[in-house]
Design an enzyme around this catalytic site. Structure first.
Site, mmCIF file in Angstrom:
data_model
loop_
_atom_site.group_PDB
_atom_site.id
_atom_site.type_symbol
_atom_site.label_atom_id
_atom_site.label_comp_id
_atom_site.label_asym_id
_atom_site.label_seq_id
_atom_site.Cartn_x
_atom_site.Cartn_y
_atom_site.Cartn_z
ATOM 1 N N ASP A 23 3.951 5.440 -1.117
ATOM 2 C CA ASP A 23 4.615 5.917 -0.226
ATOM 3 C C ASP A 23 3.832 6.229 0.923
ATOM 4 O OD1 ASP A 23 7.047 6.038 1.052
ATOM 5 O OD2 ASP A 23 7.659 8.116 0.640
ATOM 6 N N HIS A 40 1.425 -1.626 5.531
ATOM 7 C CA HIS A 40 1.291 -2.253 4.049
ATOM 8 C C HIS A 40 0.055 -2.994 3.911
ATOM 9 C CE1 HIS A 40 5.703 -1.179 3.518
ATOM 10 N NE2 HIS A 40 6.045 -1.638 4.568
ATOM 11 N N LEU A 134 -7.681 -2.434 -18.937
ATOM 12 C CA LEU A 134 -6.471 -1.919 -18.015
ATOM 13 C C LEU A 134 -5.202 -2.890 -17.908
ATOM 14 C CD1 LEU A 134 -5.191 0.461 -16.240
ATOM 15 C CD2 LEU A 134 -6.549 -0.945 -14.462
#
Length: 252
Positions: A23, A40, A134
């Site tokens: 955020d 972004h 991962l």
């Protein structure tokens, strides 16, 4: 649960599964006199830093909240840029993930995305499906309530088909139908940007997760900030319903 891999990080307990609510992109851009979409784009660098850090530390699963089911309400231009960034990640970044043995997947209701984007997601997942390092999960058009409701729908369908009975439904059977059920339990949930809520993210999975909130806006969240979150995690006593004394006895 979390695994101790002291050889990698000077005795720290490294969470097996970390989730992040990324955020603050828009506010970061506005503070610099730029449009929200610039934030972004800047946030992609933070994604790279966190993925790199998680991979090096031996984290087994990393789940990032990229686009919630509520985000469709944002300005059309911003949503369009987010979709474009998603395509960029799928066409460029996934190759880098594959090179580093990272498995890529997307969780959420993908039906609202364009056919082109859905095909790109499928192609990226298939490219990395055999990677055993991962697991990077991107939550897109995802909501925790949707996840639970969808799991309930799956169970109802099985009962209707006589594949299971009502008596077979319990927490474990519902858990198996939720997103990420095949991954380790969520250990740590991080939220950047200064808000103290989880915004309908991984509601089921976060039942016993540790929460870490930071004022740092996502584009400024780097490997040093990530390490601060892990240090905070290491200060927590995880009891899982037991008393502190019981936990100490187990550790001894």
């Amino acid at each position: 649960m979390a695994t101790d891999i002291a050889s990698l990080d000077e005795g720290k307990i490294i969470p097996d599964h970390i989730a992040i609510i990324m955020d603050g992109n828009g506010r970061w851009a506005q503070a610099q006199g730029k449009g929200r979409v610039a934030g972004h784009k800047a946030g992609v660098s933070s994604v790279r830093a966190v993925v790199k850090g998680a991979r090096q530390l031996g984290v087994k699963a990393l789940t990032l909240f990229a686009f919630s089911s509520e985000n469709w309400q944002r300005p059309e231009k911003e949503v369009s840029v987010l979709m474009d960034l998603f395509m960029f990640v799928l066409t460029k970044e996934v190759k880098r993930l594959h090179k580093h043995n990272i498995r890529f997947r997307v969780i959420g209701d993908l039906s609202r995305f364009s056919d082109k984007l859905q095909k790109s997601i499928k192609k990226s997942e298939e490219l990395t499906i055999l990677n055993d390092g991962l697991v990077l999960s991107i939550a897109a058009n995802y909501g925790g309530r949707w996840d639970i409701a969808n799991a309930a729908k799956m169970l109802a369908s099985k009962v209707q088909k006589n594949e299971m009975s009502l008596e077979d439904i319990d927490e474990n059977s519902l858990h198996k139908e939720t997103c990420l059920a095949d991954l380790p339990e969520l250990d740590l949930l991080i939220r950047t940007g200064g808000d103290y809520r989880i915004s309908n993210f991984l509601l089921w999975q976060a039942a016993y997760a540790e929460f870490y909130f930071t004022e740092t806006l996502w584009p400024d969240f780097n490997e040093a900030q990530f390490d601060m979150a892990l240090n905070a995690f290491n200060q927590r006593e995880r009891r899982f319903g037991k008393t502190g004394e019981q936990v100490k006895q187990i550790e001894e």
